[in-house]
Enzyme design. Structure first.
Site, PDB file in Angstrom:
ATOM      1  N   GLU A 103      33.439  39.975  52.141  1.00 42.41           N
ATOM      2  CA  GLU A 103      33.480  40.218  53.589  1.00 42.41           C
ATOM      3  C   GLU A 103      32.082  40.472  54.138  1.00 42.41           C
ATOM      4  O   GLU A 103      31.726  40.005  55.224  1.00 42.41           O
ATOM      5  CB  GLU A 103      34.408  41.405  53.887  1.00 42.41           C
ATOM      6  CG  GLU A 103      35.862  41.089  53.559  1.00 42.41           C
ATOM      7  CD  GLU A 103      36.773  42.297  53.667  1.00 42.41           C
ATOM      8  OE1 GLU A 103      36.554  43.271  52.915  1.00 42.41           O
ATOM      9  OE2 GLU A 103      37.696  42.270  54.505  1.00 42.41           O
ATOM     10  N   GLU A 123      41.997  42.043  47.168  1.00 46.25           N
ATOM     11  CA  GLU A 123      42.655  43.242  47.698  1.00 46.25           C
ATOM     12  C   GLU A 123      44.149  43.244  47.443  1.00 46.25           C
ATOM     13  O   GLU A 123      44.740  44.285  47.141  1.00 46.25           O
ATOM     14  CB  GLU A 123      42.400  43.365  49.210  1.00 46.25           C
ATOM     15  CG  GLU A 123      41.005  43.837  49.581  1.00 46.25           C
ATOM     16  CD  GLU A 123      40.007  42.703  49.741  1.00 46.25           C
ATOM     17  OE1 GLU A 123      40.284  41.577  49.265  1.00 46.25           O
ATOM     18  OE2 GLU A 123      38.945  42.926  50.354  1.00 46.25           O
TER      19      GLU A 123
HETATM   20  C1  3H9 Z   1      38.082  46.200  48.988  1.00 48.31           C
HETATM   21  O1  3H9 Z   1      37.025  45.669  48.837  1.00 48.31           O
HETATM   22  C2  3H9 Z   1      38.629  46.597  50.334  1.00 48.31           C
HETATM   23  C3  3H9 Z   1      37.896  45.973  51.485  1.00 48.31           C
HETATM   24  O2  3H9 Z   1      38.510  44.778  51.887  1.00 48.31           O
HETATM   25  C4  3H9 Z   1      37.991  46.836  52.715  1.00 48.31           C
HETATM   26  C5  3H9 Z   1      37.119  47.998  52.739  1.00 48.31           C
HETATM   27  C6  3H9 Z   1      37.122  48.684  54.080  1.00 48.31           C
HETATM   28  N1  3H9 Z   1      34.856  50.300  42.987  1.00 48.31           N
HETATM   29  O3  3H9 Z   1      36.041  45.788  35.470  1.00 48.31           O
HETATM   30  P1  3H9 Z   1      34.869  46.301  34.721  1.00 48.31           P
HETATM   31  C7  3H9 Z   1      33.963  49.972  37.965  1.00 48.31           C
HETATM   32  S1  3H9 Z   1      39.078  46.585  47.681  1.00 48.31           S
HETATM   33  C8  3H9 Z   1      34.456  51.245  42.117  1.00 48.31           C
HETATM   34  O4  3H9 Z   1      35.104  46.875  33.376  1.00 48.31           O
HETATM   35  P2  3H9 Z   1      33.767  43.646  34.458  1.00 48.31           P
HETATM   36  C9  3H9 Z   1      35.061  50.020  36.913  1.00 48.31           C
HETATM   37  O5  3H9 Z   1      35.960  51.067  37.161  1.00 48.31           O
HETATM   38  C10 3H9 Z   1      38.102  46.186  46.249  1.00 48.31           C
HETATM   39  N2  3H9 Z   1      34.268  51.011  40.813  1.00 48.31           N
HETATM   40  O6  3H9 Z   1      33.691  45.224  34.625  1.00 48.31           O
HETATM   41  C11 3H9 Z   1      34.257  50.223  35.661  1.00 48.31           C
HETATM   42  O7  3H9 Z   1      33.892  51.577  35.582  1.00 48.31           O
HETATM   43  P3  3H9 Z   1      33.913  52.349  34.207  1.00 48.31           P
HETATM   44  C12 3H9 Z   1      38.101  44.740  46.013  1.00 48.31           C
HETATM   45  C13 3H9 Z   1      34.502  49.778  40.377  1.00 48.31           C
HETATM   46  O8  3H9 Z   1      32.394  43.180  34.275  1.00 48.31           O
HETATM   47  C14 3H9 Z   1      32.993  49.418  35.936  1.00 48.31           C
HETATM   48  O9  3H9 Z   1      32.928  49.258  37.351  1.00 48.31           O
HETATM   49  N3  3H9 Z   1      37.384  44.481  44.795  1.00 48.31           N
HETATM   50  C15 3H9 Z   1      34.928  48.752  41.235  1.00 48.31           C
HETATM   51  O10 3H9 Z   1      34.821  43.279  33.502  1.00 48.31           O
HETATM   52  C16 3H9 Z   1      33.003  48.052  35.291  1.00 48.31           C
HETATM   53  O11 3H9 Z   1      34.182  47.376  35.664  1.00 48.31           O
HETATM   54  C17 3H9 Z   1      37.988  44.454  43.618  1.00 48.31           C
HETATM   55  O12 3H9 Z   1      39.165  44.645  43.508  1.00 48.31           O
HETATM   56  C18 3H9 Z   1      35.112  49.048  42.597  1.00 48.31           C
HETATM   57  N4  3H9 Z   1      35.516  48.136  43.496  1.00 48.31           N
HETATM   58  O13 3H9 Z   1      34.302  43.122  35.850  1.00 48.31           O
HETATM   59  C19 3H9 Z   1      37.105  44.139  42.444  1.00 48.31           C
HETATM   60  N5  3H9 Z   1      35.080  47.622  40.506  1.00 48.31           N
HETATM   61  O14 3H9 Z   1      32.887  51.664  33.382  1.00 48.31           O
HETATM   62  C20 3H9 Z   1      37.444  45.006  41.300  1.00 48.31           C
HETATM   63  C21 3H9 Z   1      34.747  47.950  39.247  1.00 48.31           C
HETATM   64  O15 3H9 Z   1      33.612  53.738  34.616  1.00 48.31           O
HETATM   65  N6  3H9 Z   1      36.559  44.832  40.193  1.00 48.31           N
HETATM   66  N7  3H9 Z   1      34.403  49.235  39.156  1.00 48.31           N
HETATM   67  O16 3H9 Z   1      35.299  52.168  33.672  1.00 48.31           O
HETATM   68  C22 3H9 Z   1      36.614  43.802  39.338  1.00 48.31           C
HETATM   69  O17 3H9 Z   1      37.367  42.883  39.492  1.00 48.31           O
HETATM   70  C23 3H9 Z   1      35.701  43.849  38.147  1.00 48.31           C
HETATM   71  O18 3H9 Z   1      35.311  45.176  37.960  1.00 48.31           O
HETATM   72  C24 3H9 Z   1      34.436  42.973  38.216  1.00 48.31           C
HETATM   73  C25 3H9 Z   1      33.559  43.267  36.979  1.00 48.31           C
HETATM   74  C26 3H9 Z   1      34.851  41.526  38.219  1.00 48.31           C
HETATM   75  C27 3H9 Z   1      33.649  43.268  39.447  1.00 48.31           C
END
Ligand code: 3H9
Length: 648
Positions: A103, A123
């Site tokens: 976004e 999301e």
């Molecule tokens: C959103 O964006 C809402 C908006 O539309 C509106 C807002 C107003 N936040 O998965 P990993 C942490 S909703 C905080 O093992 P990878 C995760 O907990 C969001 N922390 O790595 C972990 O911590 P720990 C939409 C986050 O390389 C560490 O990062 N976005 C977040 O396998 C490593 O993560 C998503 O849903 C976060 N958003 O994959 C994306 N994301 O080491 C969600 C991750 O302490 N994330 N962490 O356990 C993913 O899909 C994967 O993490 C990503 C990396 C592909 C980015």
């Protein structure tokens, strides 16, 4: 965490640095506002590049802030400020621009992506919809149909596809930030292309209705996909500001919903599953060459899964005929992938070239990991591993894919039992995401760490299980099926139970699944175990009766249902057979409501889950949830049976 503004001539470069994934936390949002204001105020700067440090562009809002009171500036305000900038802003995207990250990039005036960058609005997988303009800006760039699909599926879009659709402008050919600066220079003096000012392209409303209906059906009770798709369509009907306000209201509403709470539990559970006491900081072994013994349905799927992930694979079968059949099976899987458009013809050739086939076990000598997927018989597996452990290097990891046998009894045949692990894949192994990583009694910590790392590299979800009959998944499934079978005897019919579970959100009820998988395999197991069965325990006989009547499921045209017409249909013969069983047992049949069926099934699952936890087979309730969701079709949007029962 830091957001910095540096200068390269007339280009301001804003870099977000918030490890690990540059989530748009409060500090990032505030930092962005400051940097934008500073760049706007600096007369020497004529354009701005927005980039990220570390492994990825902003991967979304900070999920850790969900549930806390919102703190200004909110992400939509930051994105509005980017879009309103009088100086062109170019987003330089590498890694994964997801959710709020995508976004943010949509708010920029142009987007340039690293060749392997990915975009997405995941999301919906958290039970919410984009809350910072994703549903309103994306359709302005890519049209309603594509935006509905992207927002409702939550899937990742490659850089190439993003450019093709119009969500990104170009792909970097050299250094991303340098290319972004060059792009920014081109935009100086030109009219700014603000995404929010663009008109949403016309679309076919009838086609959109069909797409919307299909999204609803596919979601099986999950609300967010249809809500996201609906908001995309609203972008066509509303001016930007009204669309953004409505989107935000839906986002806030869903953020407080039970479904979002459940899906956020699943998100956290997936990350927790990788954290296993006893292997913190333990380095996994390096695995490049994998061997697969047995190229039946399971072995072929496992081989494909490894080849897909870039491993070199050696497939061994006992003789030439079995090997040829295995090769044909693997080629067939790839041909179907090409046919369905999931991979290109060239990718099929490339992946197949990573697999070599051999009819002698000695071909495994150079493998770093060997997985067996042969017939589930203890004597067969013990002989195999005994011989394998003499062929492979002493540090080669040996893995059994057994579903029900005791891996410790297999490990005892191996030279170096600390290297024998269970890797229990689910069928079809190249599709199903779950792998139970079975911790054998003497297992070395780095072998366990390697099992989890390999699962991850395969793009799968590894969940650690201790050793017990059926491990976590099949043990719970057995308990759950037992209850279903008792209900059949007590008065329910297969179609009642299937309908109740499908209504709950499972893609298929247990009897329809059983017909698909075949009834004969579990029948053979029951016959093997008959001698050791506790005679005082209740035992449902309907499955045996069906098998005795030659009803092995779809492959024989009949099982719990009949497939005489090609389609699944209720079979009066089965009803009669079930009623006869009840009569013989002296049971007066009564009817079951759907909610009663669900209550009994869930109680059985939770009861077995509690035992599994008490015995230390599963590390935590959330691991059990992941197994049920990813291996057995439990609806993720309910969070899992243990989550529902409040068991940690
Ligand atoms: C959103 O964006 C809402 C908006 O539309 C509106 C807002 C107003 N936040 O998965 P990993 C942490 S909703 C905080 O093992 P990878 C995760 O907990 C969001 N922390 O790595 C972990 O911590 P720990 C939409 C986050 O390389 C560490 O990062 N976005 C977040 O396998 C490593 O993560 C998503 O849903 C976060 N958003 O994959 C994306 N994301 O080491 C969600 C991750 O302490 N994330 N962490 O356990 C993913 O899909 C994967 O993490 C990503 C990396 C592909 C980015």
């Amino acid at each position: 965490m830091s957001v910095t503004l540096t200068r390269d001539g007339n280009i301001g470069v804003i870099v977000i640095d918030n490890a690990p994934v540059n989530a748009a936390s409060h500090a990032v949002r505030a930092g962005l506002m400051t940097a934008l204001a500073e760049a706007a105020a600096d007369p020497a700067l004529q354009a701005i590049v927005l980039a990220c440090a570390g492994r990825t562009f902003v991967a979304g809002a900070d999920v850790k802030e969900f549930g806390q009171p919102p703190r200004q500036p909110l992400l939509p305000e930051v994105i509005d400020a980017v879009e309103a900038s009088q100086k062109p802003v170019v987003a330089a995207v590498h890694g994964t621009a997801l959710g709020g990250g995508f976004e943010l990039a949509l708010g920029a005036h142009a987007r340039i992506a690293a060749p392997d960058a990915q975009f997405g609005l995941p999301e919906v997988k958290l039970g919410i919809i984009p809350g910072a303009g994703g549903t309103q800006r994306l359709p302005r760039l890519v049209g309603v149909a594509a935006a509905m699909e992207i927002a409702a599926s939550g899937r990742r879009v490659s850089a190439a596809e993003a450019v093709e659709l119009g969500a990104a402008d170009r792909i970097a050919t050299g250094d991303l930030v340098e290319d972004a600066k060059a792009f920014a220079r081109e935009l100086i003096g030109a009219e700014l292309r603000r995404t929010g000012d663009l008109a949403v392209p016309e679309f076919d409303p009838a086609e959109a209705d069909r797409q919307f209906a299909a999204i609803g059906r596919k979601a099986r009770g999950q609300l967010s996909p249809a809500r996201a798709a609906h908001m995309v369509r609203r972008a066509f009907e509303l001016p930007l500001a009204a669309g953004l306000a409505e989107e935000r209201a839906v986002f806030v509403e869903l953020l407080g919903s039970e479904q979002s709470l459940a899906l956020r539990h699943v998100f956290a559970a997936e990350r927790k599953a990788a954290k296993v006491p006893g292997i913190e900081g333990v380095e996994p072994r390096n695995i490049e060459a994998a061997g697969v013994v047995g190229a039946g349905l399971m072995g072929a799927g496992i081989a494909v899964s490894f080849a897909d992930a870039g491993f070199s694979v050696t497939v061994v079968e006992r003789d030439k005929a079995a090997l040829d059949a295995g090769r044909a099976r693997i080629e067939d899987i790839y041909r179907r992938m090409v046919k369905s458009g999931r991979i290109a013809e060239a990718a099929m050739g490339e992946r197949l070239s990573r697999i070599r086939f051999a009819d002698r076990r000695e071909a495994m000598a150079s493998c770093d990991l060997v997985i067996e997927a042969v017939f589930d018989d203890l004597a067969v597996k013990r002989e195999l591993f005994q011989s394998l452990s003499a062929i492979v290097r002493p540090d080669t990891i040996l893995a059994t894919n057994t579903s029900y046998l005791d891996p410790d009894a297999i490990a005892s045949m191996v030279r170096g039992p600390e290297r024998l692990i269970g890797l229990h894949f689910f069928s079809p192994a190249n599709v199903m995401r779950l792998v139970e990583v079975v911790r054998t009694a003497k297992l070395a910590p780095d072998v366990l760490a390697t099992g989890l790392a390999v699962a991850r590299r395969l793009g799968k979800l590894g969940v650690v299980s201790g050793v017990c009959e059926g491990f976590i998944g099949n043990r719970i499934f057995t308990a759950y099926r037992r209850q279903c079978d008792f209900m059949l005897e007590d008065g329910a019919l297969p179609q009642d139970i299937d309908a109740a579970l499908e209504g709950y959100g499972f893609p298929m009820g247990p009897y329809a699944v059983n017909d698909l998988a075949g009834l004969d395999i579990s029948w053979a197991r029951r016959k093997r175990n008959a001698a050791t069965r506790d005679p005082s325990e209740r035992y449902g006989v309907i499955a045996d009766r069906l098998c005795e009547a030659g009803r092995f499921g779809r492959k024989t045209g009949k099982g719990y249902y009949t497939y005489a017409s090609g389609e699944k249909a209720v079979d009066p013969e089965v009803t009669a057979l079930i009623e006869a069983v009840s009569r013989e047992a002296g049971i007066e049949r009564r009817s079951f409501t759907s909610s009663e069926i669900i209550k009994r099934v869930m109680a059985a699952i939770v009861e077995e889950g509690r035992k599994i936890l008490a015995e230390g087979i599963a590390l935590r309730g959330s691991d059990i949830d992941l197994v049920l969701i990813n291996g057995y079709g439990y609806p993720a949007w309910r969070g899992g049976p243990m989550f529902q029962a409040g068991v940690e």
